[in-house]
Motif scaffolding. Structure first.
Motif, short mmCIF file in Angstrom:
data_model
loop_
_atom_site.label_atom_id
_atom_site.label_comp_id
_atom_site.label_asym_id
_atom_site.label_seq_id
_atom_site.Cartn_x
_atom_site.Cartn_y
_atom_site.Cartn_z
N PHE A 23 7.32 -42.08 -5.31
CA PHE A 23 7.53 -43.41 -4.73
C PHE A 23 8.46 -43.42 -3.52
CE2 PHE A 23 7.30 -43.88 -9.48
CZ PHE A 23 5.97 -44.29 -9.53
N LEU A 24 8.99 -42.27 -3.14
CA LEU A 24 10.02 -42.20 -2.11
C LEU A 24 9.56 -42.72 -0.76
CD1 LEU A 24 12.83 -41.35 -1.16
CD2 LEU A 24 11.96 -39.01 -0.91
N ALA A 25 8.37 -42.34 -0.33
CA ALA A 25 7.90 -42.74 1.00
C ALA A 25 7.80 -44.26 1.10
CB ALA A 25 6.55 -42.10 1.30
N GLU A 26 7.32 -44.88 0.04
CA GLU A 26 7.19 -46.34 0.03
C GLU A 26 8.56 -47.02 0.11
OE1 GLU A 26 4.34 -49.44 -2.49
OE2 GLU A 26 4.86 -47.47 -3.34
N GLN A 27 9.52 -46.48 -0.63
CA GLN A 27 10.87 -47.05 -0.61
C GLN A 27 11.51 -46.87 0.76
OE1 GLN A 27 13.08 -48.95 -1.27
NE2 GLN A 27 14.85 -48.17 -2.38
N LEU A 28 11.43 -45.67 1.31
CA LEU A 28 12.02 -45.42 2.63
C LEU A 28 11.43 -46.34 3.69
CD1 LEU A 28 12.57 -41.58 3.13
CD2 LEU A 28 14.20 -43.40 3.63
N ARG A 58 10.07 -35.04 6.79
CA ARG A 58 9.06 -35.68 7.63
C ARG A 58 9.58 -37.00 8.21
NH1 ARG A 58 5.27 -36.21 4.08
NH2 ARG A 58 5.29 -38.48 3.78
N PHE A 59 10.22 -37.78 7.38
CA PHE A 59 10.79 -39.04 7.87
C PHE A 59 11.88 -38.78 8.91
CE2 PHE A 59 8.64 -41.28 4.49
CZ PHE A 59 8.57 -42.60 4.92
N ALA A 60 12.74 -37.78 8.64
CA ALA A 60 13.83 -37.49 9.56
C ALA A 60 13.31 -37.00 10.90
CB ALA A 60 14.76 -36.45 8.93
N ALA A 61 12.22 -36.25 10.89
CA ALA A 61 11.64 -35.76 12.14
C ALA A 61 11.06 -36.90 12.97
CB ALA A 61 10.56 -34.73 11.84
N ASP A 62 10.57 -37.94 12.29
CA ASP A 62 9.93 -39.06 12.98
C ASP A 62 10.90 -40.18 13.33
OD1 ASP A 62 7.50 -37.78 12.79
OD2 ASP A 62 6.87 -38.86 10.98
N ASP A 63 12.04 -40.24 12.63
CA ASP A 63 12.96 -41.37 12.82
C ASP A 63 14.40 -40.86 12.77
OD1 ASP A 63 14.48 -43.76 12.61
OD2 ASP A 63 12.81 -44.79 11.64
N PRO A 64 15.13 -40.93 13.89
CA PRO A 64 16.51 -40.41 13.92
C PRO A 64 17.47 -41.21 13.04
CG PRO A 64 15.99 -41.58 15.95
CD PRO A 64 14.71 -41.45 15.19
N ARG A 65 17.02 -42.32 12.50
CA ARG A 65 17.88 -43.10 11.61
C ARG A 65 18.00 -42.48 10.22
NH1 ARG A 65 15.25 -48.86 11.57
NH2 ARG A 65 13.38 -47.53 11.49
N VAL A 66 17.16 -41.49 9.93
CA VAL A 66 17.21 -40.82 8.63
C VAL A 66 17.96 -39.50 8.78
CG1 VAL A 66 15.87 -39.82 6.74
CG2 VAL A 66 15.05 -41.88 7.90
N ARG A 67 19.04 -39.35 8.05
CA ARG A 67 19.87 -38.14 8.13
C ARG A 67 20.04 -37.55 6.74
NH1 ARG A 67 24.65 -40.27 12.30
NH2 ARG A 67 23.21 -41.22 13.82
N ILE A 68 19.72 -36.28 6.61
CA ILE A 68 19.74 -35.61 5.32
C ILE A 68 20.99 -34.75 5.22
CG2 ILE A 68 18.47 -34.14 3.73
CD1 ILE A 68 15.96 -34.70 5.47
N LEU A 69 21.80 -34.98 4.20
CA LEU A 69 22.95 -34.13 3.94
C LEU A 69 22.48 -32.83 3.30
CD1 LEU A 69 24.24 -37.00 4.29
CD2 LEU A 69 25.95 -36.30 2.60
N PRO A 70 23.24 -31.74 3.42
CA PRO A 70 22.85 -30.50 2.76
C PRO A 70 22.61 -30.74 1.26
CG PRO A 70 24.69 -30.10 4.23
CD PRO A 70 24.50 -31.59 4.19
N PRO A 71 21.46 -30.31 0.73
CA PRO A 71 21.18 -30.54 -0.70
C PRO A 71 22.22 -29.89 -1.59
CG PRO A 71 19.20 -29.83 0.49
CD PRO A 71 20.36 -29.62 1.42
N GLY A 72 22.38 -30.46 -2.78
CA GLY A 72 23.32 -29.91 -3.75
C GLY A 72 22.80 -30.13 -5.15
N THR A 73 23.63 -29.82 -6.13
CA THR A 73 23.29 -30.04 -7.53
C THR A 73 24.37 -30.93 -8.12
OG1 THR A 73 22.22 -27.89 -7.70
CG2 THR A 73 22.86 -28.96 -9.77
#
Length: 311
Positions: A23-28, A58-73
């Motif tokens: 469901f992530l794409a729809e929410q984003l 994919r979202f971050a590549a298309d929209d600079p408003r999306v920023r991904i922090l380094p993944p963690g656990t």
């Protein structure tokens, strides 16, 4: 910017993900399509093993408003949100929102809540939600019952996905999360913690009667809407085995550190009644059960549990 035009408020949306590809794409998309707000989405992923990261990239590549922090656990949603609050630089922003990975935001959610914060000179706002299921069932989940003197120590004012808070409140929460002497980072519900700290500090919180989030119900919900017999029984079991009491005590301890002069005596009394647990303290707590929950039915339930020694 044209002369005299007021700049759009800047909002940091904190999104915690874990195996959310369904469901992530729809929410984003529902977040990025918000009207009347300049927003940036900061994402923290908790060891996803599905296609979540690929969707985010994919979202971050298309929209600079999306920023991904380094993944963690992180192991649960709350620690993931706490990571976002600690690690994101909030200084460029006016407001901070929280987003789950599977809901849908109404197009005017942010703009409406900005207006409510300004109108009431508040530091936090949440709202009613509409729970919806795969079979098309839709149920309004009401959260806007009148706030009580101490409800903040016992419950949230709605799902965290409905929240919008001022930077001042977000920074206050961050300070508690980074203070090694505060128990705040052990709270298992980030939304409850933020609301509790706000109210304890004497800040104003508004609960919007309009539903601003479509609250998706599915088998992987961390908590789910409090509707139906199964959800009610789940919460009763948590109460009976002491989980809720333990979280209340932890929340009270965290709130004492930020309490206003008006709220401090109430919190100190609660702490005294909660620990140690005695029959007398249970009766004294039950006598004030009307302060603890907003919905009348919930006040009756928690009062009865306290009197019976089951809470």
């Amino acid at each position: 910017m044209p002369q005299g035009r007021t700049p759009s408020p800047r909002i940091a949306v904190l999104l915690a993900t874990h195996d959310g590809e369904r469901f992530l794409a729809e929410q984003l998309a529902s977040i990025l399509d918000q009207r009347g707000a300049e927003l940036t989405v900061f994402v923290s992923d908790d060891a996803s093993r599905d296609g979540t990261l690929a969707i985010l990239e994919r979202f971050a590549a298309d929209d600079p408003r999306v920023r991904i922090l380094p993944p963690g656990t992180f192991g649960a949603a709350a620690p993931n949100f706490y990571r976002l609050l600690r690690d994101v630089d909030l200084t460029p922003f006016d407001y901070v929102g929280f987003a789950d990975q599977d809901d849908l935001w109404a197009p005017t959610k942010l703009s409406r809540h900005i207006e409510l914060l300004r109108e009431h000179r508040a530091d936090g706002v949440s709202s009613n939600v509409t729970a919806f299921h795969a079979d098309g069932t839709r149920v309004l989940v009401r959260k806007d019952y009148p706030q009580r003197l101490a409800d903040y120590a016992f419950e949230t004012p709605g799902p965290g996905s409905t929240y919008l808070v001022t930077r001042r409140l977000a920074e206050m929460t961050k300070r508690q999360l980074t203070d090694p002497n505060s128990p705040a980072d052990r709270a298992e519900a980030h939304d409850w913690l933020v609301y509790a700290l706000a109210r304890a500090a004497g800040l104003t919180w508004v609960i919007d009667p309009e539903s601003t989030v479509e609250y998706r119900q599915h088998d992987a919900n961390a908590v789910g809407a409090n509707t139906g017999v199964s959800q009610a029984l789940k919460r009763v079991r948590l109460m009976a085995r002491g989980w809720h009491r333990g979280q209340v005590l932890l929340t009270v301890d965290a709130c004492i550190r930020v309490a206003s002069p008006e709220e401090l005596p109430r919190l100190q009394w609660l702490h005294e009644m909660l620990e140690p647990r005695t029959p007398l303290s249970s009766v004294r707590l039950a006598r004030r059960a009307g302060q603890y929950r907003r919905r009348p039915r919930d006040r009756a339930v928690i009062g009865a549990f306290m009197l019976l020694g089951l809470w």
